[in-house]
Design an enzyme around this catalytic site. Sequence first.
Site, PDB file in Angstrom:
ATOM      1  N   ASP A  10       0.996  -1.209   0.009  1.00 12.52           N
ATOM      2  CA  ASP A  10      -0.060   0.117   0.074  1.00 12.52           C
ATOM      3  C   ASP A  10       0.828   1.155   0.088  1.00 12.52           C
ATOM      4  O   ASP A  10       2.036   1.120   0.284  1.00 12.52           O
ATOM      5  CB  ASP A  10      -0.856   0.257   1.220  1.00 12.52           C
ATOM      6  N   ASP A  12      -0.397   5.075   0.908  1.00  9.73           N
ATOM      7  CA  ASP A  12      -0.614   5.748   2.228  1.00  9.73           C
ATOM      8  C   ASP A  12      -0.685   5.181   3.535  1.00  9.73           C
ATOM      9  O   ASP A  12      -1.407   4.203   3.717  1.00  9.73           O
ATOM     10  CB  ASP A  12      -2.133   6.477   1.822  1.00  9.73           C
TER      11      ASP A  12
END
Length: 225
Positions: A10, A12
């Site tokens: 991922d 963020d």
Amino acid sequence: MPAIRAVVFDLDGVLVDSEPVWEEVRRRYVADRGGRWRPDTQERLMGMSTAEWSRYLAAEVIGGLEPRQVAEDVIEQMVRRYEADLPLMPGAVDAVRRVADGGLPLGLSSSSPRTLIDFVLAEMGVADLFRATLSTEEVARGKPAPDGYLAVARRLGVPAAECAAIEDSANGLRSAHAAGMRVIAVPHPRYPPAEDALQLASYVARDLGAVTPELLDDLAATPRP
């Protein structure tokens, strides 16, 4: 158990400490336009695609604006903030390079728009280490739906069940688990995931320093929750 043949990060909250920036930018945007930021707004926004969060802000939080305009305004402000100071998570660059050096292909599935994904990876100096990157703008549904992770697995040419995902948020953990991946949770200290989502992780790491080829080998022998 199937071996881990690819790793999907991922962005963020995992590689870049962006959630405080997103919250600050969106809060100010909402306040400047007379909207009302609710206690659960930030939690609801985490993991949403650009289309989803801009629609939510326009319809539920502000009112009277077009989602496209909301998205353009907020993303423009995010780019300016990143250009001034990119808030990388501790150990982010080292973690990416360490996993890549272990010989596994890397993917990325992010709720950030493509503009921010490309900017961050270029600034980190790791863009060339990722075989496949995807914004949930490019699939039908954002997190917690599995669409983004499934699409990255297809681009990598690796079955989702043979991928490990590295996530921090509740919606991200749910998304990767729903795709059939084994999940390493690296909870953000300010935005910890819900307990039921955390239980979907095969391993909970204190920080990115724990993400090593050795951990991925061990994960291959760990049943998926």
